[in-house]
Design an enzyme around this catalytic site. Structure first.
Site, PDB file in Angstrom:
ATOM      1  CE  LYS A 175      -4.284  -1.762   1.902  1.00 42.65           C
ATOM      2  NZ  LYS A 175      -5.251  -1.716   3.008  1.00 42.65           N
TER       3      LYS A 175
ATOM      4  CE  LYS B 154     -12.100  -2.629  -2.049  1.00 45.47           C
ATOM      5  NZ  LYS B 154     -12.404  -3.508  -0.953  1.00 45.47           N
TER       6      LYS B 154
ATOM      7  CE  LYS C  62      -8.860 -13.168  -2.533  1.00 46.79           C
ATOM      8  NZ  LYS C  62      -8.731 -13.261  -1.080  1.00 46.79           N
TER       9      LYS C  62
END
Ligand code: TRP
Length: 329
Positions: A113, A198, A195
């Site tokens: 992040k 979003k 996977k």
């Protein structure tokens, strides 16, 4: 006898996708008879990335409405906003003092992040896993249904709980990951090695539950397959296997039944059939979401009720912790 406690949370980004539904909430809905379940909208965690205030408030409500629309009955589960129960933030502070910077430095999600968000590497992003530990430990949670990406945070939660218990006695339950008996791992449509997520840069990878029907069909039509035109469930056919999994889930068929059904189907037809089956299965939930999101009074009631119930469970743990560390009660 008290039932074991399950806790899970989702950020207030409000964009549910097929992976969240088939891999998570669909299983959660089955748990309320055997467990006491809390499903939290972790809106404080969402602040670690800059948000538009109006959009955040709406998104948080959307997540709650989706929880209910996807089958989490608010009379059988505790559904609430993290920010409505101040004990989360209070316990997070205390646990910050029992978590080492070295441990947080090792968190892969923090590294990812901060690489994505170089202009806003805030302290909240760094201590995010401590707030997550507080979420879990406050409720003396036994089981946490989480995906692989959250395992490291759960390990840290366990370490902090054990460290605290060692110093002060049996205050926290040391939680474990809950792996649902029939968990489905839904992969990205264009890149079935990864996977469904979003935050994928390629929007065609991810089917949002609120996508328009024609968009959903289009995303399935464009799903990656392979070149041999055989419909089989096998590790060397990740695209086809993912579509077979999705179809089996939404039609409640076994993998064998699905494979038999499509044995003689071409890829093109197969992909459209999967898209249509997804739409068909989603329709009642989408309708329910549309109805709920307009029913302001009902949602407000659920939110207030959830906060009250969560608060009642959280406060006794927080008091024990304060007592243990020597804060005045
Ligand atoms: N970090 C989790 C995620 O991004 C969300 C979360 C916050 C969570 N607190 C939690 C999940 C507690 C499980 C338990 O998916």
């Amino acid at each position: 006898m008290q039932k074991p406690i399950i806790f899970s949370g989702m950020q207030a980004t409000g964009i549910f996708h097929l992976g969240n539904w088939l891999g998570a909430t669909r299983n959660w809905a089955r748990l309320s008879s055997d467990y006491d379940c809390l499903y939290c909208v972790v809106d404080l965690h969402t602040l670690t990335v800059r948000q538009d205030p109006k959009a955040l408030r709406q998104s948080a409500r959307n997540v709650l409405a989706w929880y209910i629309a996807l089958g989490l009955d608010p009379t059988a589960n505790i559904l609430y906003y993290q920010s409505h129960v101040p004990a989360h933030a209070e316990l997070a502070w205390i646990l910050n003092c029992y978590t080492y910077v070295g441990e947080l430095n090792r968190m892969t999600q923090f590294k990812e992040k901060s690489a994505k968000n170089e202009e806003n590497i805030n302290a909240g992003l760094f201590t995010y896993p401590v707030l997550q530990a507080a979420d879990i430990l406050l409720y003396r949670t036994h089981l946490v249904p989480v995906g692989d990406d959250q395992r490291q945070h759960l390990e840290l939660t366990r370490d902090v709980a054990q460290r605290f218990n060692q110093a002060y006695g049996d205050i926290f339950v040391v939680p474990e990951a809950y792996i649902p008996p029939m968990g489905a791992r839904i992969m990205a449509l264009q890149n079935p090695e990864r996977k469904m997520s979003k935050s994928d840069d390629n929007q065609a990878n991810c089917v949002f539950l609120s996508d328009e029907p024609d968009v959903i069909i289009k995303k399935f039509k464009r799903a990656v397959t392979d070149s041999d035109n055989q419909i089989r469930n096998s590790p060397d056919k990740p695209g086809i296997s993912n579509l077979l999994t999705i179809y089996s889930c939404v039609t409640n068929r076994t993998m064998e039944e699905t494979c038999a059904e499509f044995k003689h189907t071409g890829y093109g037809d197969f992909k459209v059939k999967v898209g249509e089956a997804v739409l068909e299965a989603l329709r009642p939930h989408r309708n329910e979401f549309e109805r709920l999101i307009k029913d302001t009074a009902y949602l407000d009631g659920v939110i207030a009720d959830g906060a009250r119930k969560a608060q009642a469970l959280a406060v006794p743990t927080l008091i024990k912790v304060k007592e243990a560390v020597g804060l005045p009660i």
